[in-house]
Enzyme design. Structure first.
Site, PDB file in Angstrom:
ATOM      1  N   GLY A  14      -1.009   0.779  -4.947  1.00  8.54           N
ATOM      2  CA  GLY A  14      -2.278   0.141  -4.626  1.00  8.54           C
ATOM      3  C   GLY A  14      -3.393   0.718  -5.449  1.00  8.54           C
TER       4      GLY A  14
ATOM      5  CB  CYS B 191      -0.887   0.028   1.235  1.00  6.15           C
ATOM      6  SG  CYS B 191      -1.867  -1.457   1.421  1.00  6.15           S
TER       7      CYS B 191
ATOM      8  CE1 TYR C 258       6.363  -4.564 -11.091  1.00  6.67           C
ATOM      9  CE2 TYR C 258       5.777  -4.725  -8.769  1.00  6.67           C
ATOM     10  CZ  TYR C 258       5.396  -4.657 -10.092  1.00  6.67           C
ATOM     11  OH  TYR C 258       4.074  -4.682 -10.430  1.00  6.67           O
TER      12      TYR C 258
HETATM   13  P1  AMP Z   1       5.386 -13.218 -15.117  1.00  4.32           P
HETATM   14  O1  AMP Z   1       6.154 -13.547 -16.372  1.00  4.32           O
HETATM   15  O2  AMP Z   1       3.943 -13.639 -15.263  1.00  4.32           O
HETATM   16  O3  AMP Z   1       6.027 -13.772 -13.922  1.00  4.32           O
HETATM   17  O4  AMP Z   1       5.344 -11.642 -14.986  1.00  4.32           O
HETATM   18  C1  AMP Z   1       6.532 -10.899 -14.888  1.00  4.32           C
HETATM   19  C2  AMP Z   1       6.151  -9.443 -14.728  1.00  4.32           C
HETATM   20  O5  AMP Z   1       5.495  -9.239 -13.477  1.00  4.32           O
HETATM   21  C3  AMP Z   1       7.341  -8.522 -14.743  1.00  4.32           C
HETATM   22  O6  AMP Z   1       7.150  -7.607 -15.794  1.00  4.32           O
HETATM   23  C4  AMP Z   1       7.324  -7.779 -13.399  1.00  4.32           C
HETATM   24  O7  AMP Z   1       7.544  -6.408 -13.576  1.00  4.32           O
HETATM   25  C5  AMP Z   1       5.929  -8.000 -12.888  1.00  4.32           C
HETATM   26  N1  AMP Z   1       5.862  -8.121 -11.438  1.00  4.32           N
HETATM   27  C6  AMP Z   1       6.828  -8.423 -10.558  1.00  4.32           C
HETATM   28  N2  AMP Z   1       6.362  -8.440  -9.286  1.00  4.32           N
HETATM   29  C7  AMP Z   1       5.063  -8.130  -9.341  1.00  4.32           C
HETATM   30  C8  AMP Z   1       4.031  -7.945  -8.360  1.00  4.32           C
HETATM   31  N3  AMP Z   1       4.274  -8.114  -7.061  1.00  4.32           N
HETATM   32  N4  AMP Z   1       2.790  -7.614  -8.801  1.00  4.32           N
HETATM   33  C9  AMP Z   1       2.551  -7.444 -10.117  1.00  4.32           C
HETATM   34  N5  AMP Z   1       3.485  -7.590 -11.086  1.00  4.32           N
HETATM   35  C10 AMP Z   1       4.728  -7.924 -10.712  1.00  4.32           C
END
Ligand code: AMP
Length: 470
Positions: A36, A9, A250
């Site tokens: 958030g 958040c 990130y």
């Molecule tokens: P995936 O290939 O489905 O694992 O997605 C990878 C992407 O998820 C990358 O572009 C990251 O920037 C993003 N990412 C990393 N951590 C998170 C998070 N906690 N919530 C949402 N997206 C994320």
């Protein structure tokens, strides 16, 4: 009772005598919206009375111009909340309000507690009536008896009983407090605004209203803001500082400063080190927008391979509340990203992203680039393999869903369909931050959890095919 487990958040609070602060908070929450998107709330105080408006939705959806004019006061506390556990009840949106003996406390929380079950039972046993399932109400309930008395003493008594990560914004009729857990896992900083002061999860929340950054609140420290100004009080013994390293990679915005470093610069260095660790012959370096951009620029500068934008992000579609139909859902990543086909066709690409969680998005991106005619795709990730769940407020996945927990790098490369894949080493990740490793929580990469996680909570998310292994 079903409980919220994951919360990442954003918090912003301000006290500026003589000003109406609701609009300032509104814009600051806009700057923190990436932390958030599920709900937003603002509580204000004029020194005697308080008012709260919160609802599900984005900041721009929750507050109208008229609302902000109605929210009158020179002090206020705002929050944006993210949670994906399905419990999207209004009651769980924040700030949480608890009233006792005609006095009111508001609490806004970033982080996640790991020991609230016993505290919740204790409060319920004392007659406290819960209105939400959020951990934050437990904190507000425990602090309520100190209303009208010494709230700082209340923090000294109550906070050591909480286990887990918490950066808190707390407001009463006449006081605004920002406080961080003894490990400082989630960020929180202080700024100066005209004749007053503000607290913000990230410095970008201060920048947007023209407030001047003062400093981070230290682990275990409270920044107390009231009619007398600002003072810092160490309310708990400081433990090993353990700022979440994922904030650097990130989560936080690149224009925010953490540990004295612009995250944009840290991320650019991550990309430079990636280019050193895993050089490759290619025609163009492209980022996965937006979070991959600084590292891709760093990779390009260090390698001499030109930077290009191969994927254009549709910025707003991920934030809609309209449920996609099945046909639309099948478009998958295409809803968010569109390839610049003419720039990609026939090219050897270095594709830079910050992390891989489940691997499903990355796989779709690689496929989309291949369909657009890319000749080679070399994936470079600006963090080590994400192998372990977070218990302190970053919403990732349970361990068995994290692709790197069950697959080797080569197996992941095959799964995503890239020609090569490289993850940044822990050593160079840490080097990019400018601080030593022992000042971070790196548990998502190495299972070194700075705050002990109770077995039952741990086993929920840690199990790999029914076995508890580390
Ligand atoms: P995936 O290939 O489905 O694992 O997605 C990878 C992407 O998820 C990358 O572009 C990251 O920037 C993003 N990412 C990393 N951590 C998170 C998070 N906690 N919530 C949402 N997206 C994320």
């Amino acid at each position: 009772m079903e409980k919220e487990k994951r919360e990442s958040c954003g918090i912003f609070g301000i006290c500026s005598p003589g000003d109406e602060v609701a609009k300032l908070i509104y814009f600051a929450l806009y700057a923190l919206q990436h932390r958030g998107q599920e709900s937003a709330g603002i509580a204000v105080s004029n020194g005697r009375e308080t008012m709260l408006l919160k609802d599900l939705g984005l900041v721009s959806q929750v507050f109208s111009e008229r609302d902000l004019v109605t929210l009158r006061g020179h002090m206020g506390l705002g929050h944006v909340r993210y949670s994906t556990t399905g419990k999207t009840a209004w009651e769980n949106s924040q700030p949480i309000q608890v009233t006792r003996g005609g006095r009111t406390i508001y609490v806004a929380h970033n982080g996640n507690l790991v020991n609230t079950d016993a505290l919740r039972r204790e409060l319920a046993g004392n007659g406290f009536v819960f209105r939400s399932t959020s951990d934050t109400e437990v904190i507000a309930g425990l602090l309520a008896p100190y209303l009208g008395g010494d709230l700082i003493e209340g923090l000294r008594q109550v906070l050591p009983r909480l286990e887990g990560a918490y950066s808190l914004g707390i407001m009463t009729e006449n006081q605004l407090i920002g406080v961080r857990d003894p490990y400082g896992i989630r960020p929180l900083c202080v700024g100066r605004y005209m004749g007053g002061f503000a607290i913000s999860s990230e410095s970008c929340g201060l920048d947007i209203i023209g407030a001047e950054y003062v400093r981070e609140i230290e682990p275990g420290e409270a920044a107390v803001i009231d009619g007398e100004g600002l003072r810092f009080v160490q309310v708990m013994e400081k433990k090993k500082p353990s700022l979440c390293i994922f904030e650097f990679i990130y989560f936080a915005r690149p224009d925010s400063v953490l540990y004295g470093t612009y995250l944009y610069h840290a991320r650019k260095h991550m990309g430079m080190y990636l280019a050193q660790e895993a050089p490759v012959e290619a025609d163009v370096v492209i980022p996965v927008p937006d979070t991959g951009v600084p590292a891709a620029i760093g990779f390009s500068q260090a390698s001499g391979i030109p930077f290009g934008e191969g994927l254009i992000k549709n910025r707003y579609v991920g934030r809609t509340f309209i449920q996609p139909t099945q046909a639309i859902r099948q478009l998958g990543v295409r809803l968010k990203l569109n390839p610049l086909v003419r720039d990609i066709k026939g090219k050897r690409l270095v594709v830079v992203d910050d992390s891989i969680v489940r691997g499903t998005t990355t796989r779709e991106i690689v496929k989309m680039l291949r369909d657009a005619g890319a000749r080679e795709i070399h994936m470079r990730i600006s963090s080590p393999p994400d192998m372990y769940p977070c218990f302190y407020g970053i919403d990732t996945a349970v361990r068995k869903e994290l692709i790197a927990s069950t697959k080797s790098v080569e197996e992941i490369r095959r799964f995503i369909g890239a020609d090569s894949l490289h993850y940044l080493s822990m050593e160079n990740l840490v080097r990019s931050t400018g601080r030593p490793k022992d000042q971070f929580c790196t548990a998502c990469f190495d299972a070194e959890y700075p705050i002990p996680v109770p077995e039952d909570v741990l086993s929920d998310k840690f199990r790999l095919e029914g076995r508890m292994t580390r």
